[in-house]
Design a protein around this motif. Structure first.
Motif, PDB file in Angstrom:
ATOM      1  N   GLN A  92      15.846  13.084 -41.758  1.00 10.35           N
ATOM      2  CA  GLN A  92      16.598  13.993 -40.897  1.00 10.35           C
ATOM      3  C   GLN A  92      16.789  13.282 -39.558  1.00 10.35           C
ATOM      4  OE1 GLN A  92      13.518  17.073 -41.584  1.00 10.35           O
ATOM      5  NE2 GLN A  92      15.280  18.448 -41.742  1.00 10.35           N
ATOM      6  N   MET A  93      18.031  13.336 -39.029  1.00  9.16           N
ATOM      7  CA  MET A  93      18.334  12.675 -37.752  1.00  9.16           C
ATOM      8  C   MET A  93      19.381  13.476 -36.998  1.00  9.16           C
ATOM      9  SD  MET A  93      18.576   8.616 -38.709  1.00  9.16           S
ATOM     10  CE  MET A  93      19.638   8.740 -40.143  1.00  9.16           C
ATOM     11  N   GLY A  94      19.315  13.363 -35.686  1.00  9.62           N
ATOM     12  CA  GLY A  94      20.317  14.013 -34.855  1.00  9.62           C
ATOM     13  C   GLY A  94      20.111  13.739 -33.381  1.00  9.62           C
ATOM     14  N   PRO A  95      21.018  14.240 -32.543  1.00  8.28           N
ATOM     15  CA  PRO A  95      20.976  13.960 -31.111  1.00  8.28           C
ATOM     16  C   PRO A  95      19.860  14.685 -30.357  1.00  8.28           C
ATOM     17  CG  PRO A  95      22.771  15.457 -31.595  1.00  8.28           C
ATOM     18  CD  PRO A  95      22.191  15.023 -32.921  1.00  8.28           C
ATOM     19  N   VAL A 117      21.984  15.011 -39.759  1.00  7.36           N
ATOM     20  CA  VAL A 117      21.830  14.145 -40.926  1.00  7.36           C
ATOM     21  C   VAL A 117      20.614  14.654 -41.686  1.00  7.36           C
ATOM     22  CG1 VAL A 117      21.295  11.824 -41.748  1.00  7.36           C
ATOM     23  CG2 VAL A 117      22.855  12.135 -39.815  1.00  7.36           C
ATOM     24  N   ASP A 118      20.814  15.022 -42.946  1.00  8.98           N
ATOM     25  CA  ASP A 118      19.729  15.523 -43.795  1.00  8.98           C
ATOM     26  C   ASP A 118      19.986  14.960 -45.182  1.00  8.98           C
ATOM     27  OD1 ASP A 118      17.813  16.940 -45.240  1.00  8.98           O
ATOM     28  OD2 ASP A 118      18.133  18.784 -44.092  1.00  8.98           O
ATOM     29  N   GLN A 119      19.263  13.899 -45.540  1.00 11.23           N
ATOM     30  CA  GLN A 119      19.587  13.122 -46.744  1.00 11.23           C
ATOM     31  C   GLN A 119      18.325  12.809 -47.536  1.00 11.23           C
ATOM     32  OE1 GLN A 119      22.782  11.549 -47.653  1.00 11.23           O
ATOM     33  NE2 GLN A 119      21.615  11.249 -49.515  1.00 11.23           N
ATOM     34  N   GLU A 120      18.384  12.977 -48.845  1.00 11.04           N
ATOM     35  CA  GLU A 120      17.302  12.492 -49.696  1.00 11.04           C
ATOM     36  C   GLU A 120      17.493  10.998 -49.889  1.00 11.04           C
ATOM     37  OE1 GLU A 120      16.205  14.534 -53.278  1.00 11.04           O
ATOM     38  OE2 GLU A 120      16.386  16.508 -52.323  1.00 11.04           O
ATOM     39  N   VAL A 121      16.383  10.258 -49.829  1.00  7.54           N
ATOM     40  CA  VAL A 121      16.405   8.803 -49.945  1.00  7.54           C
ATOM     41  C   VAL A 121      15.324   8.374 -50.941  1.00  7.54           C
ATOM     42  CG1 VAL A 121      17.392   8.379 -47.663  1.00  7.54           C
ATOM     43  CG2 VAL A 121      14.919   8.615 -47.890  1.00  7.54           C
ATOM     44  N   GLU A 122      15.478   7.169 -51.477  1.00  2.20           N
ATOM     45  CA  GLU A 122      14.503   6.663 -52.448  1.00  2.20           C
ATOM     46  C   GLU A 122      14.492   5.146 -52.416  1.00  2.20           C
ATOM     47  OE1 GLU A 122      17.229   6.716 -56.463  1.00  2.20           O
ATOM     48  OE2 GLU A 122      16.152   8.543 -55.933  1.00  2.20           O
ATOM     49  N   ILE A 133      17.616   3.227 -43.847  1.00  2.78           N
ATOM     50  CA  ILE A 133      17.803   4.260 -42.831  1.00  2.78           C
ATOM     51  C   ILE A 133      18.000   3.525 -41.513  1.00  2.78           C
ATOM     52  CG2 ILE A 133      16.753   6.214 -41.640  1.00  2.78           C
ATOM     53  CD1 ILE A 133      14.944   6.564 -44.182  1.00  2.78           C
ATOM     54  N   LEU A 134      19.090   3.805 -40.817  1.00  2.25           N
ATOM     55  CA  LEU A 134      19.395   3.160 -39.547  1.00  2.25           C
ATOM     56  C   LEU A 134      19.329   4.214 -38.445  1.00  2.25           C
ATOM     57  CD1 LEU A 134      22.337   1.127 -40.990  1.00  2.25           C
ATOM     58  CD2 LEU A 134      20.092   0.239 -40.397  1.00  2.25           C
ATOM     59  N   GLY A 180      17.349   6.535 -29.171  1.00  2.00           N
ATOM     60  CA  GLY A 180      17.550   7.875 -28.635  1.00  2.00           C
ATOM     61  C   GLY A 180      17.769   8.957 -29.669  1.00  2.00           C
ATOM     62  N   THR A 181      17.892   8.598 -30.939  1.00  3.27           N
ATOM     63  CA  THR A 181      18.140   9.570 -32.004  1.00  3.27           C
ATOM     64  C   THR A 181      16.822  10.188 -32.474  1.00  3.27           C
ATOM     65  OG1 THR A 181      20.076   8.332 -32.750  1.00  3.27           O
ATOM     66  CG2 THR A 181      19.101   9.872 -34.325  1.00  3.27           C
ATOM     67  N   TRP A 182      16.785  11.513 -32.516  1.00  2.76           N
ATOM     68  CA  TRP A 182      15.625  12.207 -33.082  1.00  2.76           C
ATOM     69  C   TRP A 182      15.643  11.975 -34.585  1.00  2.76           C
ATOM     70  CZ3 TRP A 182      11.606  14.525 -30.690  1.00  2.76           C
ATOM     71  CH2 TRP A 182      11.713  14.670 -29.301  1.00  2.76           C
ATOM     72  N   HIS A 183      14.474  11.714 -35.167  1.00  2.18           N
ATOM     73  CA  HIS A 183      14.418  11.406 -36.598  1.00  2.18           C
ATOM     74  C   HIS A 183      13.041  11.727 -37.172  1.00  2.18           C
ATOM     75  CE1 HIS A 183      12.947   7.859 -34.473  1.00  2.18           C
ATOM     76  NE2 HIS A 183      12.240   7.567 -35.566  1.00  2.18           N
ATOM     77  N   ASN A 184      13.049  11.968 -38.476  1.00  2.09           N
ATOM     78  CA  ASN A 184      11.822  12.183 -39.229  1.00  2.09           C
ATOM     79  C   ASN A 184      12.075  11.756 -40.663  1.00  2.09           C
ATOM     80  OD1 ASN A 184       9.198  12.886 -39.848  1.00  2.09           O
ATOM     81  ND2 ASN A 184       9.593  15.085 -39.939  1.00  2.09           N
ATOM     82  N   VAL A 185      11.052  11.240 -41.310  1.00  2.00           N
ATOM     83  CA  VAL A 185      11.102  10.912 -42.726  1.00  2.00           C
ATOM     84  C   VAL A 185       9.910  11.600 -43.375  1.00  2.00           C
ATOM     85  CG1 VAL A 185      11.099   9.100 -44.479  1.00  2.00           C
ATOM     86  CG2 VAL A 185      12.194   8.673 -42.261  1.00  2.00           C
TER      87      VAL A 185
END
Length: 158
Positions: free
Chosen positions: A70-73, A80-85, A90-91, A95-100
């Motif tokens: 999950q990412m955003g300003p 951004v809310d995406q399943e990844v494997e 992930i870029l 300054g972008t808020w993010h979590n995995v």
């Protein structure tokens, strides 16, 4: 496979094997003047923790497991809310808020490239709690040989 951070000296190793074998929450594998490589293992159901690095770009690559990024300003606008494997990148711009979050049934194994350097050279943190403690106590600072922004605001944590 154990990788020793030798600082800003040339280094080469099997990154995929090192990532897959790492059982620590975070282990700094290499620290240069301008960027840093860390290996991470996120337990099932756990996450990195919602954060933002004002002056640090990040590249993450998953080598095992399933996650949700999950990412955003802002911490309240994670558009951004995406399943990844395994195999996903992930870029994260500075300054972008993010979590995995690990949404799979095995540890999520990944590596992260930070630019500029973000952690102490050779730092190994077995758990997310250890990482949080080191940050709060000031024992996880970039090495003196790394090039840092002139004015670096503190990271944001939710």
């Amino acid at each position: 496979m154990t990788v020793k951070d030798i600082g800003p000296e040339p280094q080469s190793f099997d990154l995929e094997s090192a990532t897959l074998e790492n059982t620590n929450y975070r282990a700094v594998a290499w620290s240069g003047r301008y960027l840093q490589l860390t290996l991470m293992s996120i337990p099932v159901g756990e996450d990195i923790g919602l954060e933002a690095h004002p002056e640090t770009d990040q590249f993450l690559r998953l080598d095992a497991g399933r996650g949700r990024v999950q990412m955003g300003p802002t911490k309240d606008q994670l558009h951004v809310d995406q399943e990844v494997e395994d195999g996903w990148a992930i870029l994260v711009p500075a300054g972008t808020w993010h979590n995995v979050t690990n949404i799979g049934d095995e540890p999520l194994r990944l590596y992260t490239v930070y630019a500029p350097v973000h952690h102490a050279s050779g730092k190994v943190q077995a758990t997310a709690s250890d990482a949080q403690h080191d940050e709060q106590s000031g024992t996880d600072e970039p090495p003196s040989w790394s090039v840092q922004p002139a004015q670096q605001p503190p990271d944001g944590h939710a």
